[in-house]
Structure formats: structure tokens, C-alpha cells
Design a protein around this motif. Structure first.
Motif, PDB file in Angstrom:
ATOM      1  N   GLN A  40       0.828  -1.214   0.000  1.00  0.00           N
ATOM      2  CA  GLN A  40       0.000   0.000   0.000  1.00  0.00           C
ATOM      3  C   GLN A  40       0.855   1.254   0.000  1.00  0.00           C
ATOM      4  OE1 GLN A  40      -3.484   0.972   2.336  1.00  0.00           O
ATOM      5  NE2 GLN A  40      -3.500  -1.099   3.169  1.00  0.00           N
ATOM      6  N   ALA A  41       1.921   1.235   0.794  1.00  0.00           N
ATOM      7  CA  ALA A  41       2.767   2.421   0.928  1.00  0.00           C
ATOM      8  C   ALA A  41       3.440   2.759  -0.405  1.00  0.00           C
ATOM      9  CB  ALA A  41       3.813   2.212   2.018  1.00  0.00           C
ATOM     10  N   LEU A  42       3.947   1.749  -1.105  1.00  0.00           N
ATOM     11  CA  LEU A  42       4.632   2.021  -2.378  1.00  0.00           C
ATOM     12  C   LEU A  42       3.650   2.556  -3.413  1.00  0.00           C
ATOM     13  CD1 LEU A  42       7.178  -0.933  -2.713  1.00  0.00           C
ATOM     14  CD2 LEU A  42       7.486   1.312  -1.661  1.00  0.00           C
ATOM     15  N   GLU A  43       2.476   1.973  -3.408  1.00  0.00           N
ATOM     16  CA  GLU A  43       1.446   2.420  -4.337  1.00  0.00           C
ATOM     17  C   GLU A  43       1.119   3.900  -4.078  1.00  0.00           C
ATOM     18  OE1 GLU A  43      -2.522   3.330  -5.582  1.00  0.00           O
ATOM     19  OE2 GLU A  43      -2.366   2.537  -3.545  1.00  0.00           O
ATOM     20  N   ARG A  44       1.009   4.250  -2.788  1.00  0.00           N
ATOM     21  CA  ARG A  44       0.720   5.640  -2.401  1.00  0.00           C
ATOM     22  C   ARG A  44       1.880   6.579  -2.702  1.00  0.00           C
ATOM     23  NH1 ARG A  44      -4.005   7.715  -1.918  1.00  0.00           N
ATOM     24  NH2 ARG A  44      -4.326   6.228  -3.565  1.00  0.00           N
ATOM     25  N   LEU A  45       3.089   6.081  -2.490  1.00  0.00           N
ATOM     26  CA  LEU A  45       4.272   6.919  -2.743  1.00  0.00           C
ATOM     27  C   LEU A  45       4.295   7.363  -4.203  1.00  0.00           C
ATOM     28  CD1 LEU A  45       7.014   8.204  -2.066  1.00  0.00           C
ATOM     29  CD2 LEU A  45       8.074   5.951  -2.343  1.00  0.00           C
ATOM     30  N   VAL A  46       4.101   6.400  -5.090  1.00  0.00           N
ATOM     31  CA  VAL A  46       4.099   6.717  -6.515  1.00  0.00           C
ATOM     32  C   VAL A  46       2.990   7.729  -6.833  1.00  0.00           C
ATOM     33  CG1 VAL A  46       3.717   5.746  -8.824  1.00  0.00           C
ATOM     34  CG2 VAL A  46       5.092   4.498  -7.163  1.00  0.00           C
ATOM     35  N   TYR A  47       1.838   7.503  -6.217  1.00  0.00           N
ATOM     36  CA  TYR A  47       0.695   8.385  -6.438  1.00  0.00           C
ATOM     37  C   TYR A  47       0.997   9.815  -5.956  1.00  0.00           C
ATOM     38  CZ  TYR A  47      -3.974  10.357  -5.688  1.00  0.00           C
ATOM     39  OH  TYR A  47      -5.062  11.176  -5.679  1.00  0.00           O
ATOM     40  N   TYR A  48       1.584   9.943  -4.764  1.00  0.00           N
ATOM     41  CA  TYR A  48       1.871  11.281  -4.227  1.00  0.00           C
ATOM     42  C   TYR A  48       2.982  11.983  -4.997  1.00  0.00           C
ATOM     43  CZ  TYR A  48      -1.381  10.165  -0.524  1.00  0.00           C
ATOM     44  OH  TYR A  48      -2.508   9.821   0.168  1.00  0.00           O
ATOM     45  N   GLN A  49       3.894  11.203  -5.535  1.00  0.00           N
ATOM     46  CA  GLN A  49       4.936  11.817  -6.371  1.00  0.00           C
ATOM     47  C   GLN A  49       4.297  12.378  -7.633  1.00  0.00           C
ATOM     48  OE1 GLN A  49       7.458   8.345  -6.753  1.00  0.00           O
ATOM     49  NE2 GLN A  49       8.910   9.078  -5.212  1.00  0.00           N
ATOM     50  N   ARG A  50       3.440  11.567  -8.239  1.00  0.00           N
ATOM     51  CA  ARG A  50       2.835  11.943  -9.512  1.00  0.00           C
ATOM     52  C   ARG A  50       1.806  13.059  -9.361  1.00  0.00           C
ATOM     53  NH1 ARG A  50       0.263   7.066 -11.178  1.00  0.00           N
ATOM     54  NH2 ARG A  50      -1.619   7.987 -10.303  1.00  0.00           N
ATOM     55  N   GLU A  51       0.921  12.920  -8.384  1.00  0.00           N
ATOM     56  CA  GLU A  51      -0.203  13.858  -8.287  1.00  0.00           C
ATOM     57  C   GLU A  51       0.068  15.073  -7.402  1.00  0.00           C
ATOM     58  OE1 GLU A  51      -2.952  13.435 -10.169  1.00  0.00           O
ATOM     59  OE2 GLU A  51      -2.086  11.574 -10.956  1.00  0.00           O
ATOM     60  N   PHE A  52       1.021  14.961  -6.474  1.00  0.00           N
ATOM     61  CA  PHE A  52       1.239  16.056  -5.528  1.00  0.00           C
ATOM     62  C   PHE A  52       2.659  16.606  -5.581  1.00  0.00           C
ATOM     63  CE2 PHE A  52      -2.505  13.949  -4.017  1.00  0.00           C
ATOM     64  CZ  PHE A  52      -3.274  14.910  -3.373  1.00  0.00           C
ATOM     65  N   GLY A  53       3.474  16.052  -6.467  1.00  0.00           N
ATOM     66  CA  GLY A  53       4.862  16.515  -6.560  1.00  0.00           C
ATOM     67  C   GLY A  53       5.670  16.207  -5.305  1.00  0.00           C
ATOM     68  N   TYR A  54       5.258  15.183  -4.581  1.00  0.00           N
ATOM     69  CA  TYR A  54       5.975  14.825  -3.356  1.00  0.00           C
ATOM     70  C   TYR A  54       7.362  14.294  -3.687  1.00  0.00           C
ATOM     71  CZ  TYR A  54       7.220  12.450   0.974  1.00  0.00           C
ATOM     72  OH  TYR A  54       7.885  12.026   2.093  1.00  0.00           O
ATOM     73  N   GLN A  55       8.386  14.827  -3.016  1.00  0.00           N
ATOM     74  CA  GLN A  55       9.755  14.413  -3.341  1.00  0.00           C
ATOM     75  C   GLN A  55      10.485  13.710  -2.208  1.00  0.00           C
ATOM     76  OE1 GLN A  55      11.573  18.046  -4.784  1.00  0.00           O
ATOM     77  NE2 GLN A  55      10.712  17.712  -6.818  1.00  0.00           N
ATOM     78  N   GLY A  56       9.796  13.581  -1.076  1.00  0.00           N
ATOM     79  CA  GLY A  56      10.468  13.009   0.092  1.00  0.00           C
ATOM     80  C   GLY A  56      10.484  11.486   0.095  1.00  0.00           C
ATOM     81  N   ARG A  57      10.903  10.955   1.233  1.00  0.00           N
ATOM     82  CA  ARG A  57      10.952   9.497   1.388  1.00  0.00           C
ATOM     83  C   ARG A  57       9.711   8.993   2.103  1.00  0.00           C
ATOM     84  NH1 ARG A  57      16.021  11.157   3.262  1.00  0.00           N
ATOM     85  NH2 ARG A  57      15.381  10.947   5.428  1.00  0.00           N
ATOM     86  N   PHE A  58       9.473   7.711   1.967  1.00  0.00           N
ATOM     87  CA  PHE A  58       8.459   7.028   2.759  1.00  0.00           C
ATOM     88  C   PHE A  58       9.184   6.059   3.681  1.00  0.00           C
ATOM     89  CE2 PHE A  58       3.784   6.819   1.183  1.00  0.00           C
ATOM     90  CZ  PHE A  58       3.695   8.201   1.184  1.00  0.00           C
ATOM     91  N   CYS A  59       8.919   6.152   4.979  1.00  0.00           N
ATOM     92  CA  CYS A  59       9.577   5.286   5.965  1.00  0.00           C
ATOM     93  C   CYS A  59       8.574   4.256   6.458  1.00  0.00           C
ATOM     94  CB  CYS A  59      10.077   6.101   7.141  1.00  0.00           C
ATOM     95  SG  CYS A  59      11.107   7.486   6.635  1.00  0.00           S
ATOM     96  N   ILE A  60       8.958   3.003   6.340  1.00  0.00           N
ATOM     97  CA  ILE A  60       8.036   1.899   6.627  1.00  0.00           C
ATOM     98  C   ILE A  60       8.596   1.037   7.755  1.00  0.00           C
ATOM     99  CG2 ILE A  60       6.826  -0.078   5.608  1.00  0.00           C
ATOM    100  CD1 ILE A  60       7.358   1.233   2.820  1.00  0.00           C
ATOM    101  N   ASN A  61       7.740   0.733   8.725  1.00  0.00           N
ATOM    102  CA  ASN A  61       8.161  -0.105   9.858  1.00  0.00           C
ATOM    103  C   ASN A  61       8.057  -1.575   9.504  1.00  0.00           C
ATOM    104  OD1 ASN A  61       8.386   1.880  12.238  1.00  0.00           O
ATOM    105  ND2 ASN A  61       6.420   2.413  11.288  1.00  0.00           N
ATOM    106  N   ILE A  62       9.035  -2.343   9.928  1.00  0.00           N
ATOM    107  CA  ILE A  62       8.887  -3.787   9.795  1.00  0.00           C
ATOM    108  C   ILE A  62       9.119  -4.455  11.142  1.00  0.00           C
ATOM    109  CG2 ILE A  62       9.492  -3.841   7.343  1.00  0.00           C
ATOM    110  CD1 ILE A  62      12.191  -5.175   8.290  1.00  0.00           C
ATOM    111  N   SER A  63       8.498  -5.600  11.283  1.00  0.00           N
ATOM    112  CA  SER A  63       8.590  -6.331  12.539  1.00  0.00           C
ATOM    113  C   SER A  63       9.915  -7.087  12.625  1.00  0.00           C
ATOM    114  CB  SER A  63       7.424  -7.303  12.601  1.00  0.00           C
ATOM    115  OG  SER A  63       7.779  -8.443  13.312  1.00  0.00           O
TER     116      SER A  63
END
Ligand code: C2E
Ligand code: CA
Ligand code: CA
Ligand code: CA
Length: 278
Positions: free
Chosen positions: A94-117
Motif C-alpha cells: 500500500q505504501a509504495l502504491e501511495r508513494l508513486v501516487y503522491y509523487q505523480r499527483e502532488f509533486g511529493y519528493q520526500g521518502r516514505f519510511c516503513i516499519n517492519i517487525s
């Protein structure tokens, strides 16, 4: 069950705990089947510019939050039942899908930080799974950061070190989460291929409360980070005073309720729109 000469009273408290665990497990299974986990987004800001540098993605389970149960309580249950492996992958997807979307639609240039167990550290397929998701969504891996808690590295087995190496080979960034609450020796830290330390919020919380007799723990962590040339995020910044203190240090990034709470999708989009137009 506990062996000879041991008596454990089966009281109501224990029964209630079991019921609660069962409820959590049931709801998690349900949410996984229906794919209705949600993400919350928490901005991580550059200390100097106060602009968004990254976003921490946090898991939300609507069926459980309705009962007042948050990730601090349901993640340990997901870990003990093994459900967490699927849940983590679901979050990454979900996060990667959203990251691509926010880059494309909102010009987001930052990172996405994801927690793993911690349990992913012994999962042979984890890096390959992450790799294929990155490939599937076509994301730039340097915009993806994986957070591993310092405590989960406690045994720092050969296997965990291998996994970290595999993740680095994919080109993703790694950070050590809740740093300072585990027991990593200085020399061990040298071996970890991490890019960033996230100072646990208990140390940020101390800032400004001390008696002035000893320097804050935060200072020690910052010195350590400088020595290993790691970036630092201070977590749990809640007051102006804490921020003022951190601003005068080499801490590059800050995160906490003082700047923003975790945002749902709608609020995050409003936040991004505002940031981009600044
Ligand atoms: P964490 O990774 O340390 O995440 C930060 C937690 O601290 C979040 O709680 C966030 O809301 C809270 N926080 C951030 N700033 C402040 C502040 O200024 N003050 C206070 N009081 N709290 C602050 P949340 O969302 O309840 O998550 C709790 C924990 O659950 C996380 O701690 C993480 O260990 C785990 N978690 C969350 N999402 C995931 C996920 O997708 N996968 C896995 N494996 N674990 C997750
Ligand atoms: Ca985290
Ligand atoms: Ca943390
Ligand atoms: Ca934590």
C-alpha cells in the motif's frame, strides 16, 4: 502446565486478557482478508527548513481502533500469531502504491519510511518480496526507508545482518528505530549498514526536564551518529523547548506531535497541497 509445585489461579483477569487477544486476532484476520488495513502518515521535517523530508507510514486497523485498540497493542499480537509477516507486506504494498501516487499527483519528493517487525529478520523471502514490490511499482528505492527497531537487532545474528545487506543491495535506506532503548554496543553499530538513527521519544521527552547536572542522552546519541556519519531523526518532539534544543544540535530531522500528529489519507493530502504551494 507450569510444572511441579506451581499453582496459577485462573482468574477473571487472565480470562479477559485471553478474550482480548482472541478478539484482536480475529479482527486482524478479518481485516487482512478484506484488505481493509489503513495507513496514517506522519511528517518528518528538516530541523532547519522545517519542510517535509520524509513521511513515516503507520498502520491503522479501523475494526480495532473502534474498540480503542491501537498498534502498540495489536502489533505484539500479530507478531505472536505470525500474522505480522503478511501484514507488513500489505503495508509495504500500500505504501509504495501511495508513494508513486503522491509523487505523480502532488509533486511529493520526500521518502516514505516503513516499519517492519523483528520477525522479518529471520524471513528468508523478505528482501526478495520487497524487491519485487519495488520493481512492480517502479519506485526509486532511495525514496524508501525501512525502519527496524534497535531491540530487534539484539542478537544481531548472521541472518539478520544478511537481510540488512540484501535490503541495502536493493538500494533502500535503513534506519534503526527507537534508538537508545536497545543494547547495541558501539562496535556493533559500526557493523550495521544503516543510514539513520531514530532517537527514541523517551530521550526527547527528557529534554528541558533535567536538573542540568548531566547532559541529555540525546547529546550522546548525536555524538555517536556524527562518529559513524549517520543521519538522525528525533522522535516524539512535543514542545517548542524540545524543538529549540534540537535545532541547535546536528540533528537533521524531527518528528512529533509539536509539528503534526499522524494524518489520515485525506488530511495528509491537504497537508501535501499546502506544503507544495509554500
Ligand atoms: P514507532 O515506530 O516508534 O512509531 C511512532 C509512534 O509514536 C506512533 O504511534 C506515533 O503516533 C507515536 N508518536 C509520534 N510522535 C509522537 C509524539 O510527539 N508524542 C507521542 N506521545 N507519540 C508520538 P503508533 O502509530 O500508535 O504506532 C505504535 C508502534 O506500532 C510504532 O512505533 C511501531 O513500532 C508499530 N507500528 C506502526 N505501524 C506499523 C507497521 O506498519 N508495521 C509494523 N511492523 N509495526 C508498526
Ligand atoms: Ca518507526
Ligand atoms: Ca520509533
Ligand atoms: Ca516505538
Amino acid at each position: 502446565n507450569q510444572g511441579k509445585n506451581r499453582v496459577q489461579l485462573f482468574n477473571q483477569d487472565i480470562a479477559d486478557t485471553l478474550d482480548r487477544r482472541q478478539l484482536i486476532e480475529q479482527k486482524l484476520n478479518h481485516t487482512l482478508a478484506l484488505q481493509t488495513f489503513e495507513l496514517a502518515y506522519m511528517p518528518i521535517l528538516n530541523t532547519q527548513t522545517q519542510r517535509i523530508e520524509a513521511v513515516e507510514v503507520l498502520l491503522r486497523c479501523p475494526h480495532l481502533s473502534a474498540e480503542g485498540i491501537g498498534p502498540d497493542e495489536f502489533i505484539p499480537v500479530a507478531e505472536s500469531t505470525g500474522l505480522i509477516r503478511m501484514i507488513d507486506l500489505n503495508v509495504i504494498e500500500q505504501a509504495l502504491e501511495r508513494l508513486v501516487y503522491y509523487q505523480r499527483e502532488f509533486g511529493y519528493q520526500g521518502r516514505f519510511c516503513i516499519n517492519i517487525s523483528a520477525s522479518q529478520l529471520s524471513n528468508d523471502l523478505f528482501a526478495a518480496n520487497v524487491g519485487s514490490l519495488i520493481y512492480r511499482f517502479g519506485v526509486d528505492p532511495s525514496k524508501v526507508e525501512i525502519e527496524i527497531t534497535e531491540t530487534s537487532m539484539v542478537d544481531s545474528s548472521q541472518k539478520s545482518m544478511e537481510l540488512l545487506g540484501q535490503l541495502k543491495n536493493l538500494g533502500v535506506r535503513l534506519s534503526l528505530d527507537d534508538y537508545g532503548t536497545g543494547y547495541t554496543a558501539f562496535n556493533q553499530l559500526l557493523d550495521y549498514p544503516v543510514d539513520c538513527l531514530k532517537i527514541d521519544r523517551s530521550f526527547v521527552n527528557e529534554l528541558g526536564k533535567g536538573d542540568g547536572e548531566r547532559p541529555p542522552v540525546v547529546d550522546i546519541i548525536l555524538a555517536l551518529a556524527r562518529w559513524k556519519q549517520l543521519e538522525v531523526v528525533a522522535e516524539g518532539v512535543e514542545t517548542q523547548e524540545q524543538f529549540q534544543y534540537l535545532r541547535q544540535t546536528e540533528c537533521q530531522m524531527v518528528q512529533g506531535f509539536y509539528f503534526s500528529k499522524p494524518l489520515n489519507q485525506e488530511s495528509f493530502e491537504a497537508y501535501l497541497t499546502e506544503q507544495v504551494s509554500l
